[in-house]
Design a protein around this motif. Structure first.
Motif: not given
Length: 67
Positions: A24-35
């Motif tokens: 789940q965390v890896r899926q969210k990381l794919k969509k997150m912008p840098s920050g």
């Protein structure tokens, strides 16, 4: 005054729960912008990855006690 101990019956093993959280965390990381939020998510991903590796190492059938 005593408080009742609330326990939750787990239906999945620790390995399954950690692996699912990691996915789940890896899926969210794919969509997150840098920050900063992404940096925190990367730290969580790293901790979950280490937890999964540690679990697999400790409960490996190849790991045997010393003679």
């Amino acid at each position: 005054m005593e408080f009742p101990v609330l326990r939750r019956k787990e239906t999945a093993s620790l390995d399954e729960r950690v692996t699912e959280q990691l996915r789940q965390v890896r899926q969210k990381l794919k969509k997150m912008p840098s920050g900063p939020r992404r940096t925190e998510a990367l730290k969580k991903e790293e901790r979950l990855h280490h937890a999964a590796d540690s679990y697999n190492y400790l409960f490996s059938s190849e790991l045997k006690p010393p003679d």
